[in-house]
Design a protein around this motif. Structure first.
Motif, PDB file in Angstrom:
ATOM      1  N   ASP A 206      -1.163   8.661  -4.926  1.00 43.07           N
ATOM      2  CA  ASP A 206      -1.223   8.079  -3.582  1.00 43.07           C
ATOM      3  C   ASP A 206      -1.071   9.238  -2.606  1.00 43.07           C
ATOM      4  OD1 ASP A 206      -1.100   6.630  -1.240  1.00 43.07           O
ATOM      5  OD2 ASP A 206       0.203   5.080  -2.060  1.00 43.07           O
TER       6      ASP A 206
ATOM      7  N   ASP B  68       1.581   7.492   0.834  1.00 45.40           N
ATOM      8  CA  ASP B  68       2.195   6.174   0.708  1.00 45.40           C
ATOM      9  C   ASP B  68       3.063   5.973   1.942  1.00 45.40           C
ATOM     10  OD1 ASP B  68       2.903   3.724  -0.456  1.00 45.40           O
ATOM     11  OD2 ASP B  68       4.786   4.580  -1.152  1.00 45.40           O
TER      12      ASP B  68
ATOM     13  N   CYS C  15       7.678   2.312   2.856  1.00 41.18           N
ATOM     14  CA  CYS C  15       7.098   3.272   1.915  1.00 41.18           C
ATOM     15  C   CYS C  15       7.755   3.033   0.565  1.00 41.18           C
ATOM     16  CB  CYS C  15       7.339   4.706   2.387  1.00 41.18           C
ATOM     17  SG  CYS C  15       6.797   5.966   1.203  1.00 41.18           S
TER      18      CYS C  15
ATOM     19  N   ASP D   9       1.492   2.731  -5.680  1.00 39.96           N
ATOM     20  CA  ASP D   9       2.703   2.481  -4.908  1.00 39.96           C
ATOM     21  C   ASP D   9       3.957   2.452  -5.774  1.00 39.96           C
ATOM     22  OD1 ASP D   9       1.350   2.158  -2.450  1.00 39.96           O
ATOM     23  OD2 ASP D   9       0.927   0.056  -2.900  1.00 39.96           O
TER      24      ASP D   9
END
Length: 263
Positions: A85, A88, A186, A212
């Motif tokens: 990611d 994020d 986050c 995530d």
């Protein structure tokens, strides 16, 4: 093999984070994807490309699972793969809020071998292979708190506008059981904080994307914590919901998660 992947993951995450940080608080243009709060920037795409470039230097044939562009969107059940990611917490990024992460995890046959979360605007780098978790080179572990009434717990992963009743129930379940609630926007930062003892738990009933979650879940587990789905079974990519804790009162954190769907 795992240690090699740890070093590659850290190098790739740091490189991507450097690209993202260069664009942070520069007034970068913001685009939307599937909804008003599902945002993306050129920094996301540029940082992801940089992460992949570094990985490809040593592992050119491995699969890549990534949030942006045409990369895979699920973790392969067999073989080697990288889950990334680039930013994020893009909603934080575009609001000039420093809580966002560049995340890289290495997996093989569905099991995580290495995980790195870089939070460049905060100056923190979390790393784990098959040994201890470190933050900026120092060994970290989950919180030793055992009394849920002293816990700080996070409702993580955003609920859509058509699921705000579930978000409200998540908040109520937390404030009725624990000392306090946080909300950071986050997920990788949250899981890193659970791993390093800054938080005692995180809950969601939302099905979580691998970019995530995979790196942060590995950090929590290597730091001595527990991560399950909302049913209490071991969390893995594709599980329903995600419940992370320091392991001292996971059943209570799990109760809070289950209450989200109680209505």
């Amino acid at each position: 093999m795992s240690e090699d992947r740890v070093s590659v993951a850290e190098r790739a995450a740091r490189a991507g984070a450097e690209v993202a940080l260069a664009a942070f608080r520069t007034g970068i243009d913001v685009e939307t994807k599937s909804g008003k709060t599902d945002v993306v920037t050129q920094a996301d795409r540029d940082a992801q490309r940089r992460v992949i470039e570094v990985i490809r230097e040593t592992h050119p044939e491995d699969a890549v699972v990534g949030e942006e562009e045409d990369e895979l969107k699920s973790v392969p059940e067999s073989g080697a793969a990288w889950v990334i990611d680039p930013i994020d917490g893009t909603n934080n990024f575009v609001r000039d809020t420093p809580v966002w992460a560049t995340s890289v995890a290495a997996v093989k046959d569905g099991e995580t071998l290495a995980a790195v979360n870089v939070l460049p605007a905060l100056g923190d780098v979390y790393v784990a292979g098959d040994g201890e978790v470190t933050r900026n080179g120092d060994a970290m572990s989950v919180s030793a708190k055992t009394d849920p009434e002293t816990f700080a717990v996070v409702p993580t992963i955003w609920w859509g506008f058509d699921e705000r009743e579930e978000y409200a129930r998540a908040c109520r379940a937390i404030v009725e059981r624990f000392a306090d609630m946080r909300r950071y926007g986050c997920a990788q930062a949250v899981l890193s904080m659970v791993a390093s003892g800054q938080l005692e738990g995180a809950v969601t009933n939302v099905d979580v994307n691998p970019w995530d979650s995979v790196a942060g879940v590995h950090l929590v587990r290597r730091a001595g914590g527990v991560v399950t789905d909302v049913h209490g079974d071991r969390w893995q990519p594709g599980s329903h919901g995600l419940v992370a804790s320091n392991g001292e009162a996971h059943d209570v954190v799990l109760e809070a998660a289950r209450e989200i769907e109680s209505a």
